[in-house]
Design a protein around this motif. Structure first.
Motif, short mmCIF file in Angstrom:
data_model
loop_
_atom_site.label_atom_id
_atom_site.label_comp_id
_atom_site.label_asym_id
_atom_site.label_seq_id
_atom_site.Cartn_x
_atom_site.Cartn_y
_atom_site.Cartn_z
N PHE A 37 -31.59 1.35 2.16
CA PHE A 37 -30.72 0.38 1.51
C PHE A 37 -31.35 -1.01 1.51
O PHE A 37 -31.15 -1.79 0.58
CB PHE A 37 -29.34 0.35 2.17
N ILE A 40 -33.81 -1.01 -1.39
CA ILE A 40 -33.10 -1.09 -2.68
C ILE A 40 -32.57 -2.50 -2.89
O ILE A 40 -32.68 -3.06 -4.00
CB ILE A 40 -31.96 -0.05 -2.74
N LEU A 45 -35.68 -1.46 -8.70
CA LEU A 45 -35.42 -0.06 -8.39
C LEU A 45 -34.06 0.39 -8.92
O LEU A 45 -33.89 1.54 -9.28
CB LEU A 45 -35.49 0.18 -6.87
N TYR A 46 -33.14 -0.53 -8.94
CA TYR A 46 -31.80 -0.18 -9.42
C TYR A 46 -31.23 -1.39 -10.14
O TYR A 46 -31.04 -2.46 -9.57
CB TYR A 46 -30.90 0.22 -8.24
#
Length: 134
Positions: A118, A121, A127-128
């Motif tokens: 987490f 990320i 990445l997201y």
């Protein structure tokens, strides 16, 4: 000198008045001695209950994780009681302890991996991107 406690019928009195009596039950020692129970009242071959509880909680720890803590606590208590009382169940207590510590270690490693994942990320927005479009 004369005998101060003459026995009836002119026979000499025995030293032990219970000498000729048989035990009430065959095979039992006379004098009301209890059967051997070891130290602190534990019978040889008696299994420690906490050892069994520790092993069960250690196995259940792979499903619930929280019961691993109970396996560790009861495992240490069981080993202490087994040492004092001479009971059986040392292997079960050790199994519960080992499983408990393994589950705790795996849980800690899993938490660390989740935090790292987490964190990676959150620190890299590429990445997201938050959208559901592919």
């Amino acid at each position: 000198m004369t005998d101060q406690n003459p026995s009836p019928h002119g026979q000499p009195s025995p030293q032990n008045p219970y000498q000729g009596q048989q035990p009430a039950y065959p095979g039992q020692p006379s004098g009301g001695q209890p059967a051997y129970q070891g130290q602190n009242g534990a019978r040889p071959g008696q299994r420690n209950t906490l050892a069994l509880v520790s092993m069960i909680l250690g196995i259940a720890g792979f499903v619930t994780s929280i019961t691993a803590l109970g396996a560790i606590v009861t495992g240490h208590m069981a080993l202490s009681q087994i040492k004092k009382r001479g009971e059986d169940g040392r292997g079960m207590a050790l199994t519960g302890l080992i499983l408990g510590y393994v589950v705790v270690a795996l849980t800690i490693i899993g938490i660390i991996l989740l935090v790292v994942l987490f964190g990676a990320i959150a620190s890299n927005p590429d990445l997201y991107d938050g959208s559901y479009n592919s």
